[in-house]
Structures are given as C-alpha cells and as structure tokens.
Design a protein around this motif. Sequence first.
Motif, PDB file in Angstrom:
ATOM      1  N   GLN A  52       0.813  -1.225   0.000  1.00  0.00           N
ATOM      2  CA  GLN A  52       0.000   0.000   0.000  1.00  0.00           C
ATOM      3  C   GLN A  52       0.844   1.271   0.000  1.00  0.00           C
ATOM      4  N   GLN A  53       2.100   1.152   0.459  1.00  0.00           N
ATOM      5  CA  GLN A  53       2.925   2.349   0.590  1.00  0.00           C
ATOM      6  C   GLN A  53       3.951   2.511  -0.524  1.00  0.00           C
ATOM      7  N   GLU A  54       4.459   1.401  -1.050  1.00  0.00           N
ATOM      8  CA  GLU A  54       5.559   1.458  -2.013  1.00  0.00           C
ATOM      9  C   GLU A  54       5.063   1.338  -3.454  1.00  0.00           C
ATOM     10  N   THR A  55       5.831   1.876  -4.385  1.00  0.00           N
ATOM     11  CA  THR A  55       5.519   1.719  -5.805  1.00  0.00           C
ATOM     12  C   THR A  55       5.853   0.301  -6.237  1.00  0.00           C
ATOM     13  N   ILE A  56       4.890  -0.361  -6.891  1.00  0.00           N
ATOM     14  CA  ILE A  56       5.089  -1.729  -7.366  1.00  0.00           C
ATOM     15  C   ILE A  56       5.630  -1.656  -8.790  1.00  0.00           C
ATOM     16  N   LEU A  57       6.841  -2.143  -8.987  1.00  0.00           N
ATOM     17  CA  LEU A  57       7.501  -2.088 -10.283  1.00  0.00           C
ATOM     18  C   LEU A  57       7.179  -3.360 -11.061  1.00  0.00           C
ATOM     19  N   THR A  58       6.785  -3.210 -12.300  1.00  0.00           N
ATOM     20  CA  THR A  58       6.409  -4.378 -13.088  1.00  0.00           C
ATOM     21  C   THR A  58       7.029  -4.322 -14.471  1.00  0.00           C
ATOM     22  N   HIS A  59       7.271  -5.502 -15.043  1.00  0.00           N
ATOM     23  CA  HIS A  59       7.889  -5.630 -16.357  1.00  0.00           C
ATOM     24  C   HIS A  59       6.829  -5.536 -17.442  1.00  0.00           C
ATOM     25  N   GLU A  60       7.217  -4.956 -18.570  1.00  0.00           N
ATOM     26  CA  GLU A  60       6.320  -4.771 -19.708  1.00  0.00           C
ATOM     27  C   GLU A  60       5.740  -6.085 -20.208  1.00  0.00           C
ATOM     28  N   TYR A  61       6.551  -7.151 -20.200  1.00  0.00           N
ATOM     29  CA  TYR A  61       6.109  -8.435 -20.742  1.00  0.00           C
ATOM     30  C   TYR A  61       5.896  -9.477 -19.652  1.00  0.00           C
TER      31      TYR A  61
END
Length: 288
Positions: A182-191
Amino acid sequence: MESEWLRTFIVAAKTENFRETAEQRFITQSTVTKHIQHLEKELQTPLFDRQGKQVKLNHIGSYFFQQAEKIVATLDEALQNTTSFMNGYTSQLTIGVAPQIANSTLPAIIHTFQQQKPSIQIAIELLKSNEIGEAVHAGKVDIGLSKLTSTRDIHTVVLAEEPLQLIAPMSKRATDALTLLQQETILTHEYAPYWQEVQQVLQQLPSYKSMHIHQTEVIKNFVKQGLGIAFLPKSVIETEYQQQLLHSYSLKEFSHIVSNTYFLTKYVSADIEAFQQVCHTIYNDTKG
C-alpha cells in the motif's frame, strides 16, 4: 573480386554516403571510392548515379546489393564454420533468450551443457520474449527460452512454473508485506504475463501504485535502491536473495500465480533434446 570491396559496397548501398561508409568501415573516404571503382570495373557497369558529391544507388546497384549480401553472408558462415571446426566443434546451436532468463538461469544452463557436450558451439541471441517465437519459426534461432508462448505452430515445452516472490529492499525487511503493497511503488515488467493476475489481487487493497519498467535487471536495481517493490519469479531473484541484497516474501494471496518459462523449437534433434534436458535439470535444482 575481393571481399573487402563487397563489404564496403554493402555499407555504401545502405547509406548512399561515402563519408559515412568510411566512418562505419574505419577506412578513408578515398579507400571507399577505390573499392567501389574496383567493383564497377569488375562488373563493367556503374553501381551508383553520381551528382557532384551525392551518390545514389542505381537499379543495377540495387540488384547487385542483394547478391553481395548473400556472398558475404556465405563467406562469413564458411569462415565461422572453419574456425569452429579448427577449435574442435562439430555443430552449433543458436539460442534466442529473454533477458530475464539470460540474467538468471542461463549461465548455469550453458556451463552444464558445455561440460556435457563440449563439441557443440553455442551462440546466444538476446531477444524480447514476444520476439522469440517468431525467431524460432523463421529459423533465426534453433531454440527459444522465453517467458511467453508463441502463436506459431512450434514445439513448446514448459520448463518451469515458478511461484512469484514479492521483493523489497533490505532496509524495509522489518515492514510487513501488506503495508509495503500500500505504501511502495510496485515495479512491473512490460512483458510480465502474470501482471494481470497480480492486479486482480491488488484491487482488493484500499490503494496501490505501480510503474512499468522494461528490464528486469533495472527493476531489481530500483528495488535495491529503495525505489519500490516488485513481484518476480524465484529463479530471477535467487542470487540477490542468497547474497542478502534483496528481501523476499511469499504471500498466500498470490500463491496461485506462477511465472512460466518455455522451451521453444521448430524441430527436435539429439543436440536440442540434450539442451532441453539440461534446462529441466537446472530449473529443478532452482526449486530446491
């Protein structure tokens, strides 16, 4: 007709600029001119239309360009094959691999395979997962190691179904996972094909924020620097986890979501089957 003349002509045909050709070939512009003149004398026809310092490929030059590329490709292949033969190689496999796999399990796969099959030369082509199936189908690579399946009718084997790990910087390891989500940015891959399933679970939270990043290695570095958290397959973060560079959570809410790794090939041979077996072995070891 010398091969260097052909190599110079190919670059000149693409650029239609002798100065740029000289820069790309690391030769002088006068040498470029001489190479083209030698070819034109050999063929007894101009290959370029010239207007002052401007050159433009003519219709004969355009035709010869296609032939020159074939000649040089054949020559390079012959030279490479001869070098391989001299070095004791009897065959070659070209592997098209996604960066996420290349930076995690591939070194162990290659090391083990070379120990078992030292006479087989390996070439690596780094490709995006959505490009690998097409490269296999077109015969550009013999084997594809991908995080995505292909729409093409090619032989496909699932090498691994890995659970996702929520990774966080070591500085946040005392924080519970729900708070991080809820607090941190969730980083995700394009593919990342599993991202939609992850989102469905995340929507049950009061709020969350995400950011798309195109490279898994960048995602891991961002997490190490405290710039976010991420869901990644176990094999991808195993080294950093063992070295205590990243903290890892296994969350039951996401336990049904897996990241698949696929082995793609257009045909099956003894060499390809041997490589596939090594892949299975390495991924099975990763489970431990």
